[in-house]
Motif scaffolding. Structure first.
Motif, PDB file in Angstrom:
ATOM      1  N   VAL A  36       4.960  10.630   2.543  1.00 20.19           N
ATOM      2  CA  VAL A  36       4.646   9.438   1.763  1.00 20.19           C
ATOM      3  C   VAL A  36       4.800   8.243   2.702  1.00 20.19           C
ATOM      4  O   VAL A  36       5.655   8.241   3.593  1.00 20.19           O
ATOM      5  N   SER A  37       3.941   7.240   2.512  1.00 22.42           N
ATOM      6  CA  SER A  37       3.950   6.066   3.376  1.00 22.42           C
ATOM      7  C   SER A  37       3.844   4.813   2.516  1.00 22.42           C
ATOM      8  O   SER A  37       3.004   4.731   1.622  1.00 22.42           O
ATOM      9  N   LEU A  38       4.718   3.846   2.791  1.00 16.77           N
ATOM     10  CA  LEU A  38       4.685   2.562   2.111  1.00 16.77           C
ATOM     11  C   LEU A  38       4.503   1.480   3.171  1.00 16.77           C
ATOM     12  O   LEU A  38       5.259   1.430   4.144  1.00 16.77           O
ATOM     13  N   THR A  39       3.503   0.620   2.986  1.00 12.27           N
ATOM     14  CA  THR A  39       3.252  -0.483   3.914  1.00 12.27           C
ATOM     15  C   THR A  39       3.325  -1.796   3.147  1.00 12.27           C
ATOM     16  O   THR A  39       2.724  -1.929   2.083  1.00 12.27           O
ATOM     17  N   ILE A  40       4.073  -2.740   3.698  1.00 13.73           N
ATOM     18  CA  ILE A  40       4.201  -4.082   3.135  1.00 13.73           C
ATOM     19  C   ILE A  40       3.724  -5.043   4.212  1.00 13.73           C
ATOM     20  O   ILE A  40       4.224  -5.015   5.337  1.00 13.73           O
ATOM     21  N   GLU A  41       2.736  -5.882   3.875  1.00 11.09           N
ATOM     22  CA  GLU A  41       2.173  -6.834   4.839  1.00 11.09           C
ATOM     23  C   GLU A  41       2.094  -8.216   4.227  1.00 11.09           C
ATOM     24  O   GLU A  41       1.836  -8.350   3.027  1.00 11.09           O
ATOM     25  N   ASP A  42       2.298  -9.221   5.049  1.00  8.65           N
ATOM     26  CA  ASP A  42       2.060 -10.588   4.594  1.00  8.65           C
ATOM     27  C   ASP A  42       1.418 -11.401   5.718  1.00  8.65           C
ATOM     28  O   ASP A  42       1.340 -10.945   6.850  1.00  8.65           O
ATOM     29  N   ASP A  43       0.955 -12.580   5.367  1.00  6.21           N
ATOM     30  CA  ASP A  43       0.352 -13.455   6.369  1.00  6.21           C
ATOM     31  C   ASP A  43       1.198 -14.718   6.507  1.00  6.21           C
ATOM     32  O   ASP A  43       0.696 -15.791   6.751  1.00  6.21           O
ATOM     33  N   GLY A  44       2.516 -14.528   6.372  1.00  8.42           N
ATOM     34  CA  GLY A  44       3.453 -15.655   6.429  1.00  8.42           C
ATOM     35  C   GLY A  44       3.775 -16.102   7.836  1.00  8.42           C
ATOM     36  O   GLY A  44       2.990 -15.923   8.772  1.00  8.42           O
ATOM     37  N   HIS A  59       0.856  -1.179   0.000  1.00  7.73           N
ATOM     38  CA  HIS A  59       0.000   0.000   0.000  1.00  7.73           C
ATOM     39  C   HIS A  59       0.893   1.230   0.000  1.00  7.73           C
ATOM     40  O   HIS A  59       1.766   1.371   0.862  1.00  7.73           O
ATOM     41  N   LEU A  60       0.702   2.102  -0.983  1.00  7.50           N
ATOM     42  CA  LEU A  60       1.463   3.343  -1.086  1.00  7.50           C
ATOM     43  C   LEU A  60       0.497   4.502  -0.965  1.00  7.50           C
ATOM     44  O   LEU A  60      -0.514   4.552  -1.666  1.00  7.50           O
ATOM     45  N   ALA A  61       0.781   5.417  -0.058  1.00  5.81           N
ATOM     46  CA  ALA A  61      -0.077   6.589   0.128  1.00  5.81           C
ATOM     47  C   ALA A  61       0.813   7.818   0.239  1.00  5.81           C
ATOM     48  O   ALA A  61       1.920   7.751   0.776  1.00  5.81           O
ATOM     49  N   TRP A  62       0.328   8.930  -0.297  1.00  5.61           N
ATOM     50  CA  TRP A  62       1.084  10.158  -0.178  1.00  5.61           C
ATOM     51  C   TRP A  62       0.149  11.335  -0.052  1.00  5.61           C
ATOM     52  O   TRP A  62      -1.002  11.281  -0.457  1.00  5.61           O
ATOM     53  N   GLY A  63       0.666  12.366   0.548  1.00  2.00           N
ATOM     54  CA  GLY A  63      -0.072  13.604   0.721  1.00  2.00           C
ATOM     55  C   GLY A  63       0.897  14.754   0.577  1.00  2.00           C
ATOM     56  O   GLY A  63       2.050  14.559   0.194  1.00  2.00           O
ATOM     57  N   PRO A  64       0.466  15.951   0.894  1.00  2.00           N
ATOM     58  CA  PRO A  64       1.332  17.108   0.713  1.00  2.00           C
ATOM     59  C   PRO A  64       2.541  17.112   1.647  1.00  2.00           C
ATOM     60  O   PRO A  64       3.546  17.747   1.351  1.00  2.00           O
ATOM     61  N   GLU A  65       2.479  16.372   2.758  1.00  2.00           N
ATOM     62  CA  GLU A  65       3.568  16.422   3.732  1.00  2.00           C
ATOM     63  C   GLU A  65       4.376  15.140   3.866  1.00  2.00           C
ATOM     64  O   GLU A  65       5.480  15.167   4.403  1.00  2.00           O
ATOM     65  N   ARG A  87       4.426  -6.885   9.190  1.00  2.00           N
ATOM     66  CA  ARG A  87       3.996  -5.602   8.628  1.00  2.00           C
ATOM     67  C   ARG A  87       5.172  -4.649   8.760  1.00  2.00           C
ATOM     68  O   ARG A  87       5.698  -4.445   9.854  1.00  2.00           O
ATOM     69  N   ILE A  88       5.597  -4.092   7.631  1.00  2.00           N
ATOM     70  CA  ILE A  88       6.681  -3.120   7.609  1.00  2.00           C
ATOM     71  C   ILE A  88       6.124  -1.841   7.000  1.00  2.00           C
ATOM     72  O   ILE A  88       5.558  -1.860   5.910  1.00  2.00           O
ATOM     73  N   GLN A  89       6.262  -0.743   7.733  1.00  2.00           N
ATOM     74  CA  GLN A  89       5.733   0.534   7.262  1.00  2.00           C
ATOM     75  C   GLN A  89       6.841   1.576   7.285  1.00  2.00           C
ATOM     76  O   GLN A  89       7.513   1.758   8.292  1.00  2.00           O
ATOM     77  N   ALA A  90       7.012   2.244   6.163  1.00  2.00           N
ATOM     78  CA  ALA A  90       7.976   3.334   6.039  1.00  2.00           C
ATOM     79  C   ALA A  90       7.202   4.636   5.887  1.00  2.00           C
ATOM     80  O   ALA A  90       6.356   4.747   5.008  1.00  2.00           O
ATOM     81  N   ASP A  91       7.492   5.590   6.752  1.00  2.00           N
ATOM     82  CA  ASP A  91       6.882   6.915   6.684  1.00  2.00           C
ATOM     83  C   ASP A  91       7.996   7.920   6.449  1.00  2.00           C
ATOM     84  O   ASP A  91       8.947   7.996   7.247  1.00  2.00           O
ATOM     85  N   ILE A  92       7.891   8.685   5.350  1.00  2.00           N
ATOM     86  CA  ILE A  92       8.941   9.628   4.981  1.00  2.00           C
ATOM     87  C   ILE A  92       8.316  10.993   4.727  1.00  2.00           C
ATOM     88  O   ILE A  92       7.390  11.122   3.918  1.00  2.00           O
TER      89      ILE A  92
END
Length: 73
Positions: free
Chosen positions: A11-19, A3-9, A59-64
């Motif tokens: 960007v966020s990338l989330t990677i999830e699995d059910d492993g 899941h990639l989301a971005w706004g004016p301030e 679940r790995i989430q990067a917020d930049i």
């Protein structure tokens, strides 16, 4: 799932699995993958969040933050 989301301030990338999942404390220092990702994201002023437990996936989430918009005048 990705899941990639971005706004004016930011960007966020989330990677999830059910492993199989893993213990993030035990993974720290084993190999360079997670450490390298964290260092690169922190160099951009961001944060890396890792949530996982053995048997429950990961679940790995990067917020930049994005640089402030600059206008020339």
């Amino acid at each position: 799932d990705l899941h990639l989301a971005w706004g004016p301030e930011s960007v966020s990338l989330t990677i999830e699995d059910d492993g199989r999942g893993f213990d993030p404390q035990e993974a720290d220092g084993r190999g360079v993958g997670l450490r390298s990702m964290s260092e690169r994201i922190e160099a951009l002023g961001g944060r890396l969040h890792i949530t996982s437990a053995p048997g429950h996936g990961a679940r790995i989430q990067a917020d930049i933050p994005l640089p402030a918009n600059r206008t020339s005048g």
